[in-house]
Design a protein around this motif. Sequence first.
Motif, mmCIF file in Angstrom:
data_model
loop_
_atom_site.group_PDB
_atom_site.id
_atom_site.type_symbol
_atom_site.label_atom_id
_atom_site.label_comp_id
_atom_site.label_asym_id
_atom_site.label_seq_id
_atom_site.Cartn_x
_atom_site.Cartn_y
_atom_site.Cartn_z
ATOM 1 N N THR A 33 8.344 4.871 12.530
ATOM 2 C CA THR A 33 9.151 4.188 11.522
ATOM 3 C C THR A 33 8.322 3.301 10.580
ATOM 4 O O THR A 33 8.549 3.345 9.372
ATOM 5 N N PRO A 34 7.345 2.499 11.058
ATOM 6 C CA PRO A 34 6.584 1.658 10.098
ATOM 7 C C PRO A 34 5.798 2.476 9.086
ATOM 8 O O PRO A 34 5.617 2.047 7.953
ATOM 9 N N LEU A 35 5.358 3.682 9.480
ATOM 10 C CA LEU A 35 4.598 4.502 8.543
ATOM 11 C C LEU A 35 5.489 5.151 7.484
ATOM 12 O O LEU A 35 4.998 5.614 6.471
ATOM 13 N N ARG A 36 6.794 5.171 7.707
ATOM 14 C CA ARG A 36 7.718 5.737 6.716
ATOM 15 C C ARG A 36 8.178 4.687 5.712
ATOM 16 O O ARG A 36 8.796 5.024 4.715
ATOM 17 N N ASN A 37 7.854 3.448 5.958
ATOM 18 C CA ASN A 37 8.263 2.373 5.065
ATOM 19 C C ASN A 37 7.437 2.438 3.773
ATOM 20 O O ASN A 37 6.219 2.456 3.794
ATOM 21 N N ARG A 38 8.103 2.452 2.627
ATOM 22 C CA ARG A 38 7.391 2.601 1.357
ATOM 23 C C ARG A 38 6.541 1.369 1.040
ATOM 24 O O ARG A 38 5.521 1.466 0.372
ATOM 25 N N TYR A 39 6.918 0.193 1.486
ATOM 26 C CA TYR A 39 6.119 -1.009 1.242
ATOM 27 C C TYR A 39 4.817 -0.961 2.052
ATOM 28 O O TYR A 39 3.759 -1.377 1.585
ATOM 29 N N PHE A 40 4.920 -0.445 3.273
ATOM 30 C CA PHE A 40 3.725 -0.287 4.106
ATOM 31 C C PHE A 40 2.777 0.727 3.483
ATOM 32 O O PHE A 40 1.572 0.507 3.413
ATOM 33 N N ILE A 41 3.310 1.824 3.012
ATOM 34 C CA ILE A 41 2.477 2.854 2.368
ATOM 35 C C ILE A 41 1.821 2.287 1.109
ATOM 36 O O ILE A 41 0.644 2.521 0.846
ATOM 37 N N THR A 42 2.573 1.521 0.334
ATOM 38 C CA THR A 42 2.034 0.900 -0.876
ATOM 39 C C THR A 42 0.932 -0.100 -0.519
ATOM 40 O O THR A 42 -0.112 -0.139 -1.184
ATOM 41 N N ALA A 43 1.142 -0.866 0.528
ATOM 42 C CA ALA A 43 0.125 -1.838 0.950
ATOM 43 C C ALA A 43 -1.145 -1.126 1.415
ATOM 44 O O ALA A 43 -2.265 -1.545 1.065
ATOM 45 N N ILE A 44 -1.007 -0.056 2.166
ATOM 46 C CA ILE A 44 -2.171 0.720 2.629
ATOM 47 C C ILE A 44 -2.912 1.316 1.432
ATOM 48 O O ILE A 44 -4.149 1.283 1.370
ATOM 49 N N ALA A 45 -2.172 1.845 0.475
ATOM 50 C CA ALA A 45 -2.803 2.418 -0.723
ATOM 51 C C ALA A 45 -3.542 1.330 -1.501
ATOM 52 O O ALA A 45 -4.660 1.553 -2.005
ATOM 53 N N PHE A 46 -2.934 0.148 -1.607
ATOM 54 C CA PHE A 46 -3.580 -0.961 -2.321
ATOM 55 C C PHE A 46 -4.864 -1.397 -1.618
ATOM 56 O O PHE A 46 -5.907 -1.583 -2.256
ATOM 57 N N VAL A 47 -4.821 -1.533 -0.307
ATOM 58 C CA VAL A 47 -6.007 -1.934 0.459
ATOM 59 C C VAL A 47 -7.099 -0.874 0.343
ATOM 60 O O VAL A 47 -8.279 -1.204 0.143
ATOM 61 N N ALA A 48 -6.738 0.388 0.434
ATOM 62 C CA ALA A 48 -7.726 1.461 0.301
ATOM 63 C C ALA A 48 -8.351 1.433 -1.093
ATOM 64 O O ALA A 48 -9.574 1.608 -1.241
ATOM 65 N N PHE A 49 -7.527 1.212 -2.100
ATOM 66 C CA PHE A 49 -8.060 1.130 -3.464
ATOM 67 C C PHE A 49 -9.033 -0.041 -3.590
ATOM 68 O O PHE A 49 -10.117 0.103 -4.172
ATOM 69 N N MET A 50 -8.674 -1.189 -3.051
ATOM 70 C CA MET A 50 -9.537 -2.380 -3.156
ATOM 71 C C MET A 50 -10.840 -2.200 -2.380
ATOM 72 O O MET A 50 -11.883 -2.700 -2.793
ATOM 73 N N ILE A 51 -10.798 -1.500 -1.262
ATOM 74 C CA ILE A 51 -11.996 -1.337 -0.442
ATOM 75 C C ILE A 51 -12.923 -0.268 -1.006
ATOM 76 O O ILE A 51 -14.139 -0.449 -1.035
#
Length: 103
Positions: free
Chosen positions: A14-32
């Motif tokens: 369920t946490p991986l299906r959350n769009r805010y979690f996916i957006t946060a992961i994408a943002f962190v990956a972009f920043m790193i």
Amino acid sequence: MDQVIKDLWNKLPTPLRNRYFITAIAFVAFMIFFDRHDVLTQIHLQSTVNKLEQDKVFYEEQIQREEEKRLDMEINQERFAREQYYMQRNNEDVFIIKEEENN
């Protein structure tokens, strides 16, 4: 095909299906990895700063040694001229003694 994607989506926790979690992961990956100031750039810049600080310390020590030599030369000009340029007075013999290095 559409059903296969829905099945895979439903199998995710369920946490991986959350769009805010996916957006946060994408943002962190972009920043790193993709940002102008990414992690690899920061590591490279930090190593450059460390090297420059070491060089600064080395050159400050060199400046200090050369300043001491300069002051010593000003005080003992005659000794400096005799040792460095083998100068001598009239009717004076100069003997140069070199120590051998034992290897």
